[in-house]
Design an enzyme around this catalytic site. Structure first.
Site, PDB file in Angstrom:
ATOM      1  N   ALA A  29      -6.697  -2.698  19.331  1.00 32.44           N
ATOM      2  CA  ALA A  29      -5.348  -3.149  19.003  1.00 32.44           C
ATOM      3  C   ALA A  29      -5.006  -2.693  17.604  1.00 32.44           C
ATOM      4  O   ALA A  29      -5.876  -2.638  16.723  1.00 32.44           O
ATOM      5  CB  ALA A  29      -5.227  -4.667  19.121  1.00 32.44           C
ATOM      6  N   VAL A  35      -4.333  -1.568  23.429  1.00 32.00           N
ATOM      7  CA  VAL A  35      -4.665  -0.544  24.421  1.00 32.00           C
ATOM      8  C   VAL A  35      -5.749  -1.099  25.345  1.00 32.00           C
ATOM      9  O   VAL A  35      -6.786  -1.594  24.882  1.00 32.00           O
ATOM     10  CB  VAL A  35      -5.145   0.756  23.759  1.00 32.00           C
ATOM     11  CG1 VAL A  35      -5.491   1.797  24.826  1.00 32.00           C
ATOM     12  CG2 VAL A  35      -4.077   1.303  22.823  1.00 32.00           C
ATOM     13  N   ASP A 150       1.300   9.661  11.080  1.00 33.76           N
ATOM     14  CA  ASP A 150       0.155   8.752  10.963  1.00 33.76           C
ATOM     15  C   ASP A 150      -1.118   9.430  11.461  1.00 33.76           C
ATOM     16  O   ASP A 150      -1.913   8.831  12.183  1.00 33.76           O
ATOM     17  CB  ASP A 150       0.415   7.454  11.731  1.00 33.76           C
ATOM     18  CG  ASP A 150      -0.539   6.327  11.310  1.00 33.76           C
ATOM     19  OD1 ASP A 150      -1.077   6.397  10.182  1.00 33.76           O
ATOM     20  OD2 ASP A 150      -0.736   5.393  12.105  1.00 33.76           O
TER      21      ASP A 150
END
Length: 468
Positions: A29, A35, A150
């Protein structure tokens, strides 16, 4: 920022999409969602039967967050056909969640292979192969107008042996060529202009250039299993040392070859306009014979650390003479002649090492721009890079640091969430009906406009700051 796992109920065992998928295991997470591993009961092959499904919560989410979630699905789908981008197979939503159905990668992420498997250290071929895959994936995203913002090892998934990679997590991605969303991403991988702390926030940054900076940090992670600095700001002691000693900062890091050090210096250009682009990086990476220092290039400080290791090993011996005999010869003589304890020798060695790697604290506001930053004459071309450095290049040194130094102790590599998740605002409704629209640039707050920055004269020197 609270982990999404603490804000999403446990969905293990839940059936979704009319029973096609069953969520079986929480894989992780982050700041934006969780996920799960899932079983696809309609899969045509055994490999396809296992999927990874990202769950994005809609409950109590603002309109801006819903827009960002839709944009993640939209941009990920746009680049999903590249072999080194994690495939997004489906996206759907109900009243509470948005679900993104992706490939399941049992190997875990690049962070695991760097920090736990130590897979890339001293492995030129694997570094070259994997990093070129990363470059190809990011370049393909850029060609489609998608900028990740990111990039970090936690967002790069791997095959079981770590030899193949897949770019993942487009939660902070944008298709805006310029952005005013400062502080977007993970701090250790953020470029100075994206961080914005030492920059004029009236000028937007270019997300494409920020991805190049993050690629440089990832390469450092792969080569020496650590971070070059904690944050790209003058208040960070390691980054301040980099600003003062840009010509040899990476030369002073252990295990890096001269050519790899020179490449990193080019990747971390403060002025984004002069940062190497991905095709240049790819060609240069493929042309580097070794990323790691040969024996005669290893800094003297490493030998000192080995001597200290010998001292620590000697503590395992009970007999004093045997203990002294296990020390390096010069240190053993010192102990026997002066009758000092092994503990005192350890302290002495530690102090010497600390003196070598101590970072000098400086007031960057007192530095003249011409002394602080020298524009690289070679610009960003590969031919100039090769001509300047070659296979056995040696970087020019302007540092006053002792040449025997191994450089500052670098911060450790550890997993972390993005510092901030404020997207550029667009409008749209419903998955499959997303409309991407660039925002009108928001004016920065008065507080940011009035904040004094000791780097302002430097930015003016680079042509990156608006006149005040």
């Amino acid at each position: 920022m609270a982990s999404m796992a603490s804000r999403i109920p446990d969905l293990r065992g839940m059936a979704i999409d009319d029973g096609r998928y069953k969520l079986t295991q929480l894989l992780g997470a982050g700041a934006s969602g969780a996920v799960y591993r899932a079983t696809d009961f309609l899969a045509e092959t055994a490999d396809a039967a296992q999927r990874a499904i990202k769950v994005l919560p809609k409950t109590n989410a603002s309109k801006d967050v819903i827009i960002r979630q839709h944009r993640e699905a939209f941009l990920h789908q746009r680049v999903s056909d590249h072999p080194n981008v994690l495939s997004l197979h489906d996206a759907f939503e109900d009243e509470d969640f948005i679900f993104l159905v992706m490939d399941y990668c049992p190997g875990g992420d690049l962070f695991h292979f760097i920090c736990e498997e130590n897979a890339y250290f001293l492995n030129d071929e694997l570094v070259r192969s994997v990093f070129v895959q990363i470059l190809d994936a990011v370049h393909a995203c850029h060609a489609q107008g998608v900028y990740h913002r990111d990039l970090k090892p936690e967002n790069i998934l791997c095959s079981a042996d770590g030899s193949e990679i897949y770019i993942a997590d487009f939660g902070l991605a944008t298709d805006a060529e310029e952005s005013y969303t400062f502080g977007c991403g993970s701090l250790q991988y953020m470029s100075p202009e994206c961080n914005g702390q030492d920059y004029d926030c009236n000028i937007p940054y270019v997300p494409k250039d920020c991805d190049i900076w993050a690629l440089g940090i990832i390469l450092v992670n792969m080569l020496i299993n650590c971070q070059p600095w904690e944050s790209p700001t003058q208040s960070d002691q390691y980054f301040a040392d980099f600003l003062l000693h840009r010509d040899d900062y990476f030369d002073r890091m252990p295990f890096l070859s001269k050519t790899a050090s020179a490449l990193l210096s080019c990747m971390f250009e403060l002025n984004p306009k002069y940062r190497m682009n991905i095709p240049e990086l790819r060609k240069t990476i493929l042309g580097i014979e070794t990323f790691f220092a040969v024996d005669d290039q290893l800094p003297t400080a490493n030998a000192m650390l080995q001597r200290l290791d010998g001292v620590l090993d000697s503590l395992l011996h009970e007999d004093d003479e045997e203990c002294y005999g296990s020390l390096p010869e010069d240190m053993a003589e010192e102990v026997l002649e002066e009758e000092v304890t092994v503990e005192e020798v350890i302290v002495h060695e530690a102090v010497v090492i600390e003196e070598i790697v101590t970072v000098e604290e400086v007031d960057l506001s007192q530095l003249h721009p011409d002394n602080y930053y020298k524009m690289q004459e070679m610009g960003s071309s590969v031919s100039a890079f090769v001509a300047a450095y070659g296979d056995d290049c040696e970087s020019a040194t302007t540092s006053t640091t002792c040449s025997d130094s191994s450089g500052p102790p670098t911060p450790g590599t550890y997993a972390h969430d993005p510092q901030i998740e404020i997207p550029d605002i667009m409008e749209g409704e419903g998955l499959g009906q997303i409309r991407v629209r660039l925002p009108s640039p928001a004016r920065p707050s008065k507080k940011l406009e009035e904040r004094p920055s000791p780097a302002l004269n430097i930015l003016e020197h680079l042509g990156m700051a608006a006149p005040v």
